[in-house]
Design a protein around this motif. Structure first.
Motif, PDB file in Angstrom:
ATOM      1  N   ALA A 179       1.228  -1.105  -0.047  1.00  0.00           N
ATOM      2  CA  ALA A 179       0.029  -0.450  -0.190  1.00  0.00           C
ATOM      3  C   ALA A 179       0.640   1.456   0.143  1.00  0.00           C
ATOM      4  O   ALA A 179       0.308   2.780  -0.003  1.00  0.00           O
ATOM      5  CB  ALA A 179      -1.108   0.202   1.415  1.00  0.00           C
ATOM      6  N   ASN A 180       1.857   1.304  -0.758  1.00  0.00           N
ATOM      7  CA  ASN A 180       3.264   2.061  -0.575  1.00  0.00           C
ATOM      8  C   ASN A 180       3.973   2.329  -1.893  1.00  0.00           C
ATOM      9  O   ASN A 180       3.377   1.754  -2.993  1.00  0.00           O
ATOM     10  CB  ASN A 180       4.052   2.112   0.276  1.00  0.00           C
ATOM     11  CG  ASN A 180       4.635   0.956   0.789  1.00  0.00           C
ATOM     12  OD1 ASN A 180       4.879   0.378   0.092  1.00  0.00           O
ATOM     13  ND2 ASN A 180       5.071   0.576   2.400  1.00  0.00           N
ATOM     14  N   ASP A 181       4.754   2.978  -2.119  1.00  0.00           N
ATOM     15  CA  ASP A 181       5.358   3.530  -2.770  1.00  0.00           C
ATOM     16  C   ASP A 181       7.303   2.292  -3.121  1.00  0.00           C
ATOM     17  O   ASP A 181       7.931   3.297  -4.272  1.00  0.00           O
ATOM     18  CB  ASP A 181       6.155   4.636  -3.385  1.00  0.00           C
ATOM     19  CG  ASP A 181       6.761   5.852  -2.118  1.00  0.00           C
ATOM     20  OD1 ASP A 181       7.200   4.760  -1.225  1.00  0.00           O
ATOM     21  OD2 ASP A 181       7.217   6.511  -2.252  1.00  0.00           O
ATOM     22  N   VAL A 197       1.842 -10.626  -9.671  1.00  0.00           N
ATOM     23  CA  VAL A 197       1.020 -10.507  -7.944  1.00  0.00           C
ATOM     24  C   VAL A 197       1.363  -9.452  -7.523  1.00  0.00           C
ATOM     25  O   VAL A 197       0.088  -8.516  -6.921  1.00  0.00           O
ATOM     26  CB  VAL A 197       1.637 -11.856  -7.534  1.00  0.00           C
ATOM     27  CG1 VAL A 197       0.880 -12.041  -6.203  1.00  0.00           C
ATOM     28  CG2 VAL A 197       1.258 -12.907  -8.555  1.00  0.00           C
ATOM     29  N   VAL A 198       2.470  -8.606  -7.255  1.00  0.00           N
ATOM     30  CA  VAL A 198       2.666  -7.920  -6.241  1.00  0.00           C
ATOM     31  C   VAL A 198       2.084  -6.597  -6.702  1.00  0.00           C
ATOM     32  O   VAL A 198       1.911  -5.856  -6.508  1.00  0.00           O
ATOM     33  CB  VAL A 198       4.464  -7.552  -6.429  1.00  0.00           C
ATOM     34  CG1 VAL A 198       4.414  -5.887  -5.884  1.00  0.00           C
ATOM     35  CG2 VAL A 198       5.536  -8.766  -5.961  1.00  0.00           C
ATOM     36  N   LYS A 199       2.514  -6.196  -8.235  1.00  0.00           N
ATOM     37  CA  LYS A 199       1.677  -5.123  -8.939  1.00  0.00           C
ATOM     38  C   LYS A 199      -0.024  -5.375  -8.876  1.00  0.00           C
ATOM     39  O   LYS A 199      -0.664  -4.386  -8.629  1.00  0.00           O
ATOM     40  CB  LYS A 199       1.773  -5.661 -10.140  1.00  0.00           C
ATOM     41  CG  LYS A 199       3.490  -4.702 -10.628  1.00  0.00           C
ATOM     42  CD  LYS A 199       3.575  -4.708 -12.033  1.00  0.00           C
ATOM     43  CE  LYS A 199       5.243  -4.758 -12.780  1.00  0.00           C
ATOM     44  NZ  LYS A 199       5.130  -3.957 -14.065  1.00  0.00           N
ATOM     45  N   LYS A 200      -0.631  -6.635  -8.650  1.00  0.00           N
ATOM     46  CA  LYS A 200      -2.268  -7.082  -8.610  1.00  0.00           C
ATOM     47  C   LYS A 200      -2.699  -6.380  -7.277  1.00  0.00           C
ATOM     48  O   LYS A 200      -3.216  -6.064  -6.942  1.00  0.00           O
ATOM     49  CB  LYS A 200      -2.101  -8.402  -8.919  1.00  0.00           C
ATOM     50  CG  LYS A 200      -3.958  -8.512  -8.459  1.00  0.00           C
ATOM     51  CD  LYS A 200      -3.810  -9.922  -9.061  1.00  0.00           C
ATOM     52  CE  LYS A 200      -5.914 -10.697  -8.113  1.00  0.00           C
ATOM     53  NZ  LYS A 200      -6.588 -11.630  -8.529  1.00  0.00           N
ATOM     54  N   LEU A 201      -1.147  -7.048  -6.267  1.00  0.00           N
ATOM     55  CA  LEU A 201      -1.832  -6.317  -5.155  1.00  0.00           C
ATOM     56  C   LEU A 201      -1.866  -4.773  -4.674  1.00  0.00           C
ATOM     57  O   LEU A 201      -2.541  -4.537  -4.241  1.00  0.00           O
ATOM     58  CB  LEU A 201      -0.685  -7.344  -3.864  1.00  0.00           C
ATOM     59  CG  LEU A 201      -1.418  -8.536  -3.457  1.00  0.00           C
ATOM     60  CD1 LEU A 201      -0.129  -9.122  -3.026  1.00  0.00           C
ATOM     61  CD2 LEU A 201      -2.979  -8.476  -3.122  1.00  0.00           C
ATOM     62  N   LYS A 202      -0.252  -4.604  -5.309  1.00  0.00           N
ATOM     63  CA  LYS A 202      -0.959  -2.742  -5.609  1.00  0.00           C
ATOM     64  C   LYS A 202      -1.175  -2.236  -5.688  1.00  0.00           C
ATOM     65  O   LYS A 202      -2.256  -0.921  -5.360  1.00  0.00           O
ATOM     66  CB  LYS A 202       0.530  -2.715  -5.625  1.00  0.00           C
ATOM     67  CG  LYS A 202       2.044  -3.006  -5.252  1.00  0.00           C
ATOM     68  CD  LYS A 202       3.384  -1.300  -6.397  1.00  0.00           C
ATOM     69  CE  LYS A 202       4.971  -2.549  -4.725  1.00  0.00           C
ATOM     70  NZ  LYS A 202       3.783  -0.852  -3.730  1.00  0.00           N
ATOM     71  N   GLY A 203      -1.641  -2.576  -6.907  1.00  0.00           N
ATOM     72  CA  GLY A 203      -3.682  -2.244  -7.430  1.00  0.00           C
ATOM     73  C   GLY A 203      -4.696  -2.433  -7.030  1.00  0.00           C
ATOM     74  O   GLY A 203      -5.289  -1.111  -5.953  1.00  0.00           O
ATOM     75  N   VAL A 204      -4.573  -3.109  -6.130  1.00  0.00           N
ATOM     76  CA  VAL A 204      -5.331  -3.699  -4.975  1.00  0.00           C
ATOM     77  C   VAL A 204      -5.671  -2.574  -3.433  1.00  0.00           C
ATOM     78  O   VAL A 204      -7.209  -2.186  -2.867  1.00  0.00           O
ATOM     79  CB  VAL A 204      -6.187  -5.331  -4.180  1.00  0.00           C
ATOM     80  CG1 VAL A 204      -7.193  -4.740  -3.431  1.00  0.00           C
ATOM     81  CG2 VAL A 204      -6.028  -5.703  -5.342  1.00  0.00           C
ATOM     82  N   LEU A 205      -4.283  -2.840  -3.246  1.00  0.00           N
ATOM     83  CA  LEU A 205      -4.213  -1.934  -1.827  1.00  0.00           C
ATOM     84  C   LEU A 205      -4.068  -0.807  -1.689  1.00  0.00           C
ATOM     85  O   LEU A 205      -3.762   0.337  -0.986  1.00  0.00           O
ATOM     86  CB  LEU A 205      -3.829  -2.965  -0.982  1.00  0.00           C
ATOM     87  CG  LEU A 205      -3.869  -4.254  -0.798  1.00  0.00           C
ATOM     88  CD1 LEU A 205      -2.605  -4.935  -0.001  1.00  0.00           C
ATOM     89  CD2 LEU A 205      -4.574  -4.068   0.716  1.00  0.00           C
ATOM     90  N   GLY A 206      -4.202  -0.213  -2.745  1.00  0.00           N
ATOM     91  CA  GLY A 206      -3.554   1.383  -3.200  1.00  0.00           C
ATOM     92  C   GLY A 206      -1.994   2.149  -3.176  1.00  0.00           C
ATOM     93  O   GLY A 206      -1.522   3.001  -3.687  1.00  0.00           O
ATOM     94  N   GLY A 207      -1.482   1.140  -3.377  1.00  0.00           N
ATOM     95  CA  GLY A 207       0.217   1.376  -3.721  1.00  0.00           C
ATOM     96  C   GLY A 207       1.096   1.494  -5.124  1.00  0.00           C
ATOM     97  O   GLY A 207      -0.158   1.351  -6.105  1.00  0.00           O
TER      98      GLY A 207
END
Length: 209
Positions: A179-181, A197-207
């Motif tokens: 959820a960060n940069d 997977v990391v990019k998908k989770l970042k997309g879901v959590l706002g990162g």
């Protein structure tokens, strides 16, 4: 008189002359310090400084994790400042979860009031301790260890938690990672997850990144 005896008498004198403070209601208008907020002027205190009614209302669970934590920490309840205690209310809708997280500032005790909650923690030796808890059950989560709570029942669940600190702190692992940069390549390198997977989770959590 020997030096050790002189030392004992000196310590006793210091202890006897030290000011004993019953409480230190936080003055939230001033800056926080490593030892807590400065004390509010005792002459301006009332019984209301030692009472908090915020845990009587259910939290809003219409969110990604279907859960809500309503805290009674120093910021919400200045009366706990300096006392080494605090509380919170935990509401879990059906399917709700409090993801893996830690409280770096204190240990936690949870008591189930309604519903069924699967809860557990992981020790520093990577031993796992988890159990399904029912109404009246209590579980402890040692300070700093990763732990979680999941509504494992068919209806809403409610629990109250207490902490051994007025400011226990909170770090949710998923949000810390996604959820960060923090650059995706660093998350991939440190978690062994696939970049997609990391990019998908970042997309879901706002990162980002």
């Amino acid at each position: 008189m020997s030096i050790p005896i002189l030392l004992v008498f000196s310590l006793l004198f210091v202890a006897s002359t030290a000011s004993v403070q019953d409480f230190c209601v936080a003055d939230l208008s001033k800056s926080d310090t490593p030892s807590g907020f400065p004390c509010k002027d005792a002459k301006k205190l009332s019984v209301d400084d030692f009472v908090y009614s915020g845990l009587g209302v259910a939290g809003n669970t219409t969110n990604l994790i279907k859960a809500a934590v309503t805290p009674a920490f120093t910021a919400q309840f200045p009366g706990v400042n300096g006392l080494g205690i605090s509380m919170a209310r935990l509401d879990l809708a059906t399917g709700g979860v409090i993801p893996m997280h830690t409280h770096p500032g204190g240990s936690e005790v949870l008591v189930v009031i309604q519903g069924t909650i699967c809860a557990g923690f992981i020790s520093s030796a990577n031993s796992v301790y988890f159990k399904t808890l029912y109404k009246g059950d209590i579980m402890v989560f040692p300070q700093g260890l990763l732990h979680f709570q999941i509504n494992s029942g068919k209806g809403p669940a409610l629990a109250f938690v207490s902490f051994s600190s007025p400011v226990p702190g909170l770090q949710i692992t998923d949000f810390a990672l996604f959820a960060n940069d923090l650059p995706t390549e660093l998350v991939v390198a440190t978690t062994f997850l696939d970049a997609a997977v990391v990019k998908k989770l970042k997309g879901v959590l706002g990162g980002t990144n």
